[in-house]
Design an enzyme around this catalytic site. Structure first.
Site, PDB file in Angstrom:
ATOM      1  N   SER A 136      17.540  -6.793  -8.579  1.00 45.77           N
ATOM      2  CA  SER A 136      18.490  -5.940  -7.868  1.00 45.77           C
ATOM      3  C   SER A 136      19.751  -5.742  -8.707  1.00 45.77           C
ATOM      4  CB  SER A 136      18.783  -6.548  -6.501  1.00 45.77           C
ATOM      5  OG  SER A 136      19.434  -5.640  -5.660  1.00 45.77           O
ATOM      6  N   HIS A 154      12.379  -5.336  -0.540  1.00 48.35           N
ATOM      7  CA  HIS A 154      13.400  -5.777  -1.477  1.00 48.35           C
ATOM      8  C   HIS A 154      13.604  -7.295  -1.365  1.00 48.35           C
ATOM      9  CE1 HIS A 154      16.941  -4.902  -3.986  1.00 48.35           C
ATOM     10  NE2 HIS A 154      17.530  -5.904  -3.343  1.00 48.35           N
ATOM     11  N   ASP A 208      11.433  -0.264  -0.147  1.00 53.54           N
ATOM     12  CA  ASP A 208      12.748  -0.639  -0.673  1.00 53.54           C
ATOM     13  C   ASP A 208      13.554   0.625  -0.934  1.00 53.54           C
ATOM     14  OD1 ASP A 208      14.945  -1.610  -2.070  1.00 53.54           O
ATOM     15  OD2 ASP A 208      13.795  -2.647  -3.605  1.00 53.54           O
TER      16      ASP A 208
END
Length: 357
Positions: free
Chosen positions: A201, A326, A296
């Site tokens: 991320s 995610h 996601d």
């Protein structure tokens, strides 16, 4: 800054973690009953493991961003790791590292899997959390898992977080960590020609940016990029952000919250150090494994970055995990699907940093 610790887990958290494990140990029909009817979107079906996690999250109220600001959200992420991270992965040795920087020292932890002899490959790892949340502690088991599965050392970096330290503080720390790893390779027990950068991320964003900056300035560059569902473009909303805006852990509102803390008003969000997808020339970058999750909001910008790298002649393995959400590399202690997906990435890292690669 938080340093990984094995302090006793509070009794209440142990009980909650046991309840989560018990839910995942139930027969499939009962897990499905708790999770609800299968979720299908964009031609994908959400994995039962992921759907059950989301259902348990809703029941517990343990959301990624919590009312009350940054402090409760940071505490909540630490709380969650006890529930889904699983038992400490062993045997892995740890060593605390202090990286000299202009403002003092940058803490990091070196993970060495048991049985590793001689100079090895190294993954310089940047944790996720929207540049606002997360620590080495929150990603401790993830680092251990990657070290063991890939057969490499992992240097997990405690970069500065927003809003205390806004963009580009995290970028400066990430590049300093890579430079230190290369300069001190002998002390770390690694081969300077087999140092990768990676993260999930926001950490994937930092890894991608670090690779770009290292290549453009000349000098030492990473051998490989391991990018899990990276944030790559802070200037626009792609289709996946609309499709998965709510209900799949990371929400569109969360993304705004993170971006506003890290890149507040006055920051140019088209700066390639924040939006690496917008870098005009991506040629010459190291090979990359880019993992995205089907459910996601960040999915499409991660895949757009993979496509741009390919167009620039960079060797890229793009692996969409179509049934996952995610953050999946942090859910190693529940179900099997999250671990399978993370193991695939570790296999790519093992291959890329092999001395015979």
């Amino acid at each position: 800054m938080t340093i990984p610790t094995r302090a006793p887990v509070p009794v209440q958290l142990r009980a909650q973690a046991a309840a989560v494990r018990a839910a995942y140990a139930l027969p499939g029909p009962l897990r499905r009953l708790i999770a609800g009817a299968p979720v299908r979107r964009d031609g994908q079906r959400l994995a039962l493991d992921a759907q059950l996690l989301l259902s348990l999250q809703r029941m517990s109220g343990n959301h990624l961003v919590r009312p009350g600001g940054v402090a409760p959200s940071r505490a909540g992420l630490d709380h969650g790791r006890h529930l889904v991270g699983g038992p400490v992965i062993e045997p892995v040795a740890t060593r605390e590292i202090r990286i000299p920087v202009e403002y003092g020292e940058l803490p990091a932890t070196l993970y060495t899997p048991d049985g590793l002899a001689g100079p090895s490959g190294l993954l310089v790892f940047f944790h996720g959390g929207g540049w606002v949340l997360g620590t080495r502690t929150s990603h401790d088991n993830t680092a251990r898992f990657l070290a063991r599965q890939a057969g490499v050392r992992v240097l997990s970096v405690e970069y500065r977080l927003a809003p205390e330290h806004v963009f580009p503080a995290a970028v400066d720390d990430a590049l300093a960590a890579f430079d230190h790893a290369h300069a001190e390779a002998a002390d770390l027990g690694v081969d300077p020609d087999r140092i990768a950068v990676g993260g999930d991320s926001a950490g994937g964003n930092l890894a991608a940016v670090t690779a770009q900056l290292a290549v453009r300035r000349g000098g030492p560059t990473p051998a490989f990029q391991l990018l899990f569902y990276p944030a790559t473009d802070a200037t626009r909303r792609r289709r996946s952000r609309e499709l998965f805006a709510e209900g799949f852990l990371l929400t569109s509102a969360h993304m705004d919250w993170f971006a506003d803390h890290y890149a507040p008003e006055g920051v140019d969000r088209s700066d390639p150090r924040l939006s690496p997808l917008l870098t005009p020339d991506l040629s010459g970058l190291p090979p990359a494994y880019i993992a995205t999750a089907g459910f996601d909001p960040l999915r499409d910008e991660g895949e757009a970055y993979a496509e741009r790298l390919r167009e620039a002649g960079v060797v890229v393995a793009l692996s969409r995990q179509p049934d996952l959400i995610h953050g999946y590399i942090n859910y190693l202690g529940v179900g099997r699907r999250f671990r399978e997906a993370t193991a695939e990435a570790a296999g790519a890292l093992r291959l890329a940093l092999s001395p015979h690669a």
